[in-house]
Motif scaffolding. Structure first.
Motif, PDB file in Angstrom:
ATOM      1  N   LYS A 110     -36.571  34.050   4.469  1.00 56.26           N
ATOM      2  CA  LYS A 110     -36.069  32.792   4.712  1.00 56.26           C
ATOM      3  C   LYS A 110     -35.987  32.664   6.260  1.00 56.26           C
ATOM      4  O   LYS A 110     -35.071  33.000   6.818  1.00 56.26           O
ATOM      5  N   ASP A 113     -34.832  26.926  10.988  1.00 62.05           N
ATOM      6  CA  ASP A 113     -35.330  25.833  11.419  1.00 62.05           C
ATOM      7  C   ASP A 113     -35.885  26.376  12.853  1.00 62.05           C
ATOM      8  O   ASP A 113     -37.030  25.937  13.179  1.00 62.05           O
ATOM      9  N   ASP A 127     -41.726  18.792   8.439  1.00 64.96           N
ATOM     10  CA  ASP A 127     -42.290  18.686   7.220  1.00 64.96           C
ATOM     11  C   ASP A 127     -41.703  19.903   6.249  1.00 64.96           C
ATOM     12  O   ASP A 127     -41.570  19.799   5.268  1.00 64.96           O
ATOM     13  N   ILE A 129     -39.316  22.242   7.040  1.00 73.37           N
ATOM     14  CA  ILE A 129     -38.267  22.452   7.088  1.00 73.37           C
ATOM     15  C   ILE A 129     -37.474  21.401   5.765  1.00 73.37           C
ATOM     16  O   ILE A 129     -36.672  21.866   4.910  1.00 73.37           O
ATOM     17  N   ALA A 130     -38.081  20.205   5.514  1.00 74.87           N
ATOM     18  CA  ALA A 130     -37.623  19.298   4.596  1.00 74.87           C
ATOM     19  C   ALA A 130     -38.173  20.025   3.367  1.00 74.87           C
ATOM     20  O   ALA A 130     -37.213  19.552   2.307  1.00 74.87           O
ATOM     21  N   ARG A 131     -39.362  20.376   3.183  1.00 73.25           N
ATOM     22  CA  ARG A 131     -39.681  21.014   1.944  1.00 73.25           C
ATOM     23  C   ARG A 131     -39.098  22.340   1.389  1.00 73.25           C
ATOM     24  O   ARG A 131     -38.618  22.298   0.160  1.00 73.25           O
ATOM     25  N   VAL A 132     -38.664  23.075   2.305  1.00 69.18           N
ATOM     26  CA  VAL A 132     -38.182  24.456   2.177  1.00 69.18           C
ATOM     27  C   VAL A 132     -36.850  24.072   1.747  1.00 69.18           C
ATOM     28  O   VAL A 132     -36.055  24.903   0.927  1.00 69.18           O
ATOM     29  N   LYS A 133     -35.985  23.335   2.454  1.00 72.61           N
ATOM     30  CA  LYS A 133     -34.411  22.956   2.278  1.00 72.61           C
ATOM     31  C   LYS A 133     -33.457  24.404   2.159  1.00 72.61           C
ATOM     32  O   LYS A 133     -32.735  24.644   1.322  1.00 72.61           O
ATOM     33  N   GLY A 134     -33.892  25.354   3.180  1.00 73.03           N
ATOM     34  CA  GLY A 134     -33.303  26.552   3.374  1.00 73.03           C
ATOM     35  C   GLY A 134     -33.095  27.637   2.237  1.00 73.03           C
ATOM     36  O   GLY A 134     -32.859  28.601   2.133  1.00 73.03           O
ATOM     37  N   ARG A 135     -34.337  27.563   1.701  1.00 79.78           N
ATOM     38  CA  ARG A 135     -34.651  28.375   0.413  1.00 79.78           C
ATOM     39  C   ARG A 135     -35.545  29.532   0.866  1.00 79.78           C
ATOM     40  O   ARG A 135     -36.131  29.587   2.261  1.00 79.78           O
ATOM     41  N   ASP A 254     -33.157  29.725  -5.972  1.00 78.26           N
ATOM     42  CA  ASP A 254     -32.937  29.649  -4.119  1.00 78.26           C
ATOM     43  C   ASP A 254     -34.165  30.137  -3.698  1.00 78.26           C
ATOM     44  O   ASP A 254     -34.055  30.551  -2.481  1.00 78.26           O
TER      45      ASP A 254
END
Length: 276
Positions: A110, A113, A127, A129-135, A254
């Motif tokens: 993980k 950002d 792009d 960061i938006a795709r992964v969404k903290g996973r 997750d």
């Protein structure tokens, strides 16, 4: 920058051989004037203590390692074992942090950002960061990025590199090279490292000093190594010997398969933007 890179390399080279421990005899071996409170290490030479510590390090089936250096902001905090299991973090200060979980050949990572922003152009980082969404990104050791970032999780490799050969070969100086400074090996006085009583073994060569702190009671594990060269320092902390690595892994909800980001990760060819 050249000087700092040289210093970082030298951190691993200040020993009788080329690693932290050595079976070759050093000059200037000394025993502390007052051996009190040294347990069964009392009366042993600095080389004998170093050898005992090397033996225990190589026999360890699991441990926790932490590193930091004044050369850069990179820090490791990992618990790892001989079965390929590992959990912890790799931090590069303002350049981000990566949480690591490894079980055998399965790897979850993980990156925060700041990591993505430091590795990719702004649009590409946004792009991802938006795709992964903290996973967590999930894959195996066959994935280049996951394998590279989890390389420090290899306990056997760490033990081999850190302990070095038992009887390293001396390398004769090159013709015309300056004489190698004499290396001295001595014992310090007992002290305490994170609640554990330890005995320092101090190695000096020229302006470089390396101190290995060895557990006095029980098994004589190496607990701390500090190195100072050219006013730069590095520290390696070792603990939790024999403690199992946590077996918890991220849930599917997750996690995100790293294969879904193919072509968008650092080091890969970026997909062209729409309209180009």
């Amino acid at each position: 920058m050249t000087s700092r890179r040289r210093t970082a390399t030298q951190f691993t080279a200040l020993t009788c051989g080329a690693a932290l421990f050595s079976g070759v005899a050093c000059t200037g071996v000394a025993v502390a004037d007052d051996p009190g409170d040294e347990g069964d290490l009392a009366g042993k030479t600095a080389q004998q203590i170093s050898d005992a510590s090397r033996k225990e390090l190589l026999a360890a089936t699991s441990l926790r390692l932490r590193t930091q250096t004044s050369v850069d902001e990179t820090k490791l905090d990992l618990s790892l074992d001989r079965s390929g299991n590992c959990i912890g973090t790799l931090s590069k200060g303002v350049y981000g942090r990566v949480d690591i979980i490894k079980h055998g050949k399965q790897i979850w990572m993980k990156p925060d950002d700041a990591f993505w922003k430091g590795q990719l152009p702004a649009d590409a980082a946004a792009d991802i960061i938006a795709r992964v969404k903290g996973r967590y990104l999930h894959g195996t050791t066959s994935d280049t990025m996951l394998s590279a970032l989890s390389a420090p999780c290899d306990l056997a490799a760490f033990q081999k590199q850190t302990a070095g050969p038992e009887h390293p070969q001396s390398t004769p100086p090159s013709p015309g090279a300056s004489p190698t400074p004499e290396l001295t090996l001595s014992k310090g006085k007992p002290t305490v490292q994170e609640g554990t009583r330890v005995l320092p073994v101090i190695k000096k060569r020229g302006q470089a000093t390396q101190t290995l702190y060895v557990a006095i009671e029980g098994k004589h594990y190496p607990r701390r190594l500090t190195t100072e060269i050219d006013h730069e320092t590095a520290t390696l902390l070792l603990s939790n010997y024999g403690v199992p690595v946590a077996a918890t892994t991220p849930s599917p909800a997750d996690s995100l398969a790293i294969s879904t980001l193919k072509g968008k990760l650092p080091g890969e060819t970026q997909e062209p933007s729409q309209g180009t």
